[in-house]
Design a protein around this motif. Structure first.
Motif, short mmCIF file in Angstrom:
data_model
loop_
_atom_site.label_atom_id
_atom_site.label_comp_id
_atom_site.label_asym_id
_atom_site.label_seq_id
_atom_site.Cartn_x
_atom_site.Cartn_y
_atom_site.Cartn_z
N ALA A 1 87.48 40.86 40.62
CA ALA A 1 88.44 41.63 40.38
C ALA A 1 88.68 41.73 38.51
O ALA A 1 89.21 42.82 38.33
CB ALA A 1 89.79 40.35 41.13
N ALA A 2 88.20 40.69 37.73
CA ALA A 2 87.68 41.40 36.17
C ALA A 2 87.90 43.11 36.28
O ALA A 2 87.69 43.09 35.44
CB ALA A 2 87.41 40.54 35.48
N PRO B 1 78.86 39.70 47.73
CA PRO B 1 77.40 40.53 48.43
C PRO B 1 76.55 41.48 47.87
O PRO B 1 76.18 42.19 46.73
CB PRO B 1 78.42 41.00 49.07
CG PRO B 1 79.80 41.11 47.65
CD PRO B 1 79.11 39.96 47.46
N THR C 1 81.25 28.93 44.65
CA THR C 1 80.49 28.80 46.13
C THR C 1 80.97 29.96 46.31
O THR C 1 80.88 31.12 46.09
CB THR C 1 81.11 27.71 47.25
OG1 THR C 1 82.71 27.86 46.73
CG2 THR C 1 80.32 25.89 47.28
N GLY C 2 79.90 30.05 47.32
CA GLY C 2 79.89 31.18 48.71
C GLY C 2 78.89 32.65 47.86
O GLY C 2 77.90 31.76 46.99
N ARG C 3 78.94 33.99 48.24
CA ARG C 3 77.46 34.57 47.94
C ARG C 3 78.10 35.71 47.56
O ARG C 3 79.17 36.67 47.47
CB ARG C 3 77.08 35.36 48.70
CG ARG C 3 75.53 33.67 49.49
CD ARG C 3 74.52 34.31 50.87
NE ARG C 3 73.82 34.87 50.32
CZ ARG C 3 72.42 35.14 49.80
NH1 ARG C 3 72.63 33.67 48.86
NH2 ARG C 3 72.30 35.99 49.01
N PHE D 1 90.91 48.05 46.13
CA PHE D 1 90.30 48.34 48.00
C PHE D 1 89.28 48.12 48.43
O PHE D 1 88.87 49.47 48.35
CB PHE D 1 91.78 48.67 48.39
CG PHE D 1 93.19 47.89 48.44
CD1 PHE D 1 92.87 47.03 49.34
CD2 PHE D 1 93.55 47.97 47.11
CE1 PHE D 1 93.98 46.08 49.17
CE2 PHE D 1 94.88 47.61 47.10
CZ PHE D 1 95.32 46.62 48.20
N ASP E 1 90.81 45.28 52.63
CA ASP E 1 90.83 44.17 51.85
C ASP E 1 90.97 44.60 50.81
O ASP E 1 90.40 45.17 50.00
CB ASP E 1 89.91 43.55 52.66
CG ASP E 1 89.27 41.61 52.47
OD1 ASP E 1 90.76 41.53 51.64
OD2 ASP E 1 88.31 40.93 52.19
N SER E 2 91.18 43.56 49.30
CA SER E 2 91.05 43.39 48.43
C SER E 2 90.41 42.88 47.70
O SER E 2 89.39 41.23 48.80
CB SER E 2 92.78 42.90 47.87
OG SER E 2 92.47 42.26 47.62
N THR E 3 89.54 42.86 46.67
CA THR E 3 88.90 42.31 45.75
C THR E 3 89.19 41.53 45.69
O THR E 3 90.24 40.76 45.86
CB THR E 3 88.33 43.39 44.67
OG1 THR E 3 87.12 42.95 44.25
CG2 THR E 3 89.85 43.41 43.37
N GLY E 4 88.47 40.72 45.01
CA GLY E 4 88.71 39.31 44.65
C GLY E 4 87.87 38.11 43.49
O GLY E 4 86.57 38.77 43.12
N GLY E 5 87.93 37.29 43.55
CA GLY E 5 86.80 36.58 42.47
C GLY E 5 86.73 37.25 41.18
O GLY E 5 87.48 37.63 40.54
N ASN F 1 76.67 32.72 44.65
CA ASN F 1 77.57 33.20 43.59
C ASN F 1 76.80 32.60 42.07
O ASN F 1 77.14 31.55 42.63
CB ASN F 1 78.60 32.74 44.34
CG ASN F 1 80.06 33.46 43.00
OD1 ASN F 1 79.89 33.34 42.65
ND2 ASN F 1 81.26 32.33 43.21
#
Lengths: 291, 155
Positions: free
Chosen positions: A265-266, A231, A227-229, A253, A258-262, A223
């Protein structure tokens, strides 16, 4: 001995001159855009597809049409700060010509002839059509101006030497398509994904010089915003159907609800402004990826 | 000599029990609890979205039941789930909850309030037909995304 040294020095200077000439900032010709009349309605579609607001709108603002800048991007090269690109003549880019705007978007060159850092995704936008640039520019004129003053990037040596970016562009910024497009739908999807929405900028891993590794296209990556990756989108890692992908881009969705994030989302917010056909075209391109 | 097989069996059993215990107790219980809560939300939303999307046929009773569950879930106190010291920084690999969730100016409480309002509105219309139900799903999705946007790291 002296003669050899002189010849070597001469060759060195010639190589340096050739290098500087080859890597100089490219300005697009005014004449190329002289006959283009932008369409604001089409420009609005380009605006959302290209995600301008995701970086250039004020971070805390819910108004995605005021491109006041201020969003900070912490990277391993330093912190980049998105500038004001609203139509304000002083603080924004209101005084620019269409050709100057096109040079910025498609070549990463400022009106003053300086290289922009590739955090501005011109290595993707280089594939934009001139017509879309003109439409986008026409739409930009309809946006509210902001007098917020742009701050500088916080970039340390040696990355603060913009001259070196010419070499980077020469190596990595070109308008070749990465993937084949066998149908008109995939071709439209490819244009949206590879040029406008610049999906690969986050979903594809980068090499040591910070350029996209096209050999691992959409294979997922660390990312860039923390942090994180991010996908992978290749079929071995993402087994969503085209309908699932289009639905996700519309509603945020995932197929398992699950919902989108990070940062995504934008992106989903932007994709919601496209037509259902365009979202399906993106889905067609993604399901046709390899790997 | 008879004792050896028994000894072996006991050792193996203990090892299995030990592993299972570690697997269930290694995870932070607050993290497990909130993930379970999210899963229940997801399961009930899943039924509604599948109907809205046209993957399964709209069923007024099933839709009302799922919406009712979402209301019930939104009314549970989640205080204990979100204990301080259980962020992705504290428990890397176990949770994706970002420290900002607990930080100054966190909007999590406000977002939880809008989720609660959205599921109550959904519950009112879930049995009134597919279109009414699908329209009421929008604000629910927005509340989910609002929190995940700022307070959950990508994978």
């Amino acid at each position: 001995m002296l003669r050899v040294l002189v010849i070597l020095a001469g060759l060195g200077l010639a190589a340096l001159a050739a290098g500087l000439w080859l890597t100089q900032p490219v300005m697009l010709d005014e004449a190329r855009f002289a006959g283009l009349e932008g369409d604001t309605t089409r420009g609005e579609t380009v605006y959302w597809a290209a995600g301008c607001a995701s970086c250039h709108a004020e971070p805390e603002s819910s108004d995605k049409l005021v491109l006041a800048g201020g969003h900070r991007f912490k990277t391993e090269f330093g912190t980049f700060v998105a500038p004001n690109i609203s139509p304000d003549p002083e603080a924004g880019i209101g005084e620019w010509s269409l050709a100057e705007f096109a040079s910025a978007v498609k070549r990463g060159t400022s009106p003053g002839g300086q290289h922009y850092y590739p955090v501005f995704p011109y290595a993707s936008y280089v594939r934009m059509t001139d017509g879309d640039v003109a439409d986008l520019w026409a739409f930009f004129q309809t946006l509210p101006p902001s007098d917020r003053v742009s701050e500088g990037h916080e970039i340390g040596f040696p990355f603060n030497i913009r001259l070196t970016l010419g070499g980077w562009k020469l190596l990595f910024a070109n308008d070749d398509w990465v993937r084949p497009a066998d149908t008109p739908e995939i071709e439209r999807g490819r244009y949206l994904v590879e040029a406008l929405a610049h999906c690969a900028e986050c979903h594809t891993p980068r090499n040591a010089l910070g350029a996209l590794d096209t050999g691992r296209w959409m294979a997922g990556a660390p990312n860039p915003a923390g942090t994180g990756r991010i996908p992978a989108l290749v079929p071995s890692k993402l087994n969503w159907s085209a309908k699932d992908i289009a639905y996700y881009l519309e509603t945020g969705f995932t197929p398992d609800f699950d919902s989108t994030g990070g940062e995504m989302a934008a992106v989903v917010e932007n994709m919601g402004h496209l037509t259902a056909e365009d979202r399906m075209a993106i889905a067609a391109y993604i399901t046709a990826l390899e790997g | 000599m008879k004792r050896l097989p028994i000894f072996c069996a006991v050792t193996v059993s203990l090892a299995i029990v030990g592993t299972a215990f570690a697997a269930s107790h290694g995870a932070n219980p607050a993290v497990t609890a909130r993930k379970s809560h999210m899963q229940l939300n997801q399961f009930n939303l899943g039924a509604l979205f599948a109907m809205a999307k046209g993957d399964i046929e709209y069923d007024a009773d099933a839709a009302s039941a799922a919406a009712g569950n979402l209301v019930a879930l939104s009314q549970l106190s989640q205080r204990g789930y979100w204990a301080p010291g259980t962020s992705a920084d504290d428990l890397p690999g176990e949770t994706r909850a970002l420290p900002a969730l607990w930080g100054d100016g966190s909007k999590a409480g406000e977002i939880a309030g809008s989720l609660s309002e959205a599921v109550m509105a959904l519950d009112m219309v879930a049995g009134d037909g597919k279109d009414a139900m699908a329209a009421a799903l929008g604000p629910v999705g927005q509340a989910c995304t609002a929190c995940h946007k700022d307070y959950r790291q990508p994978q």
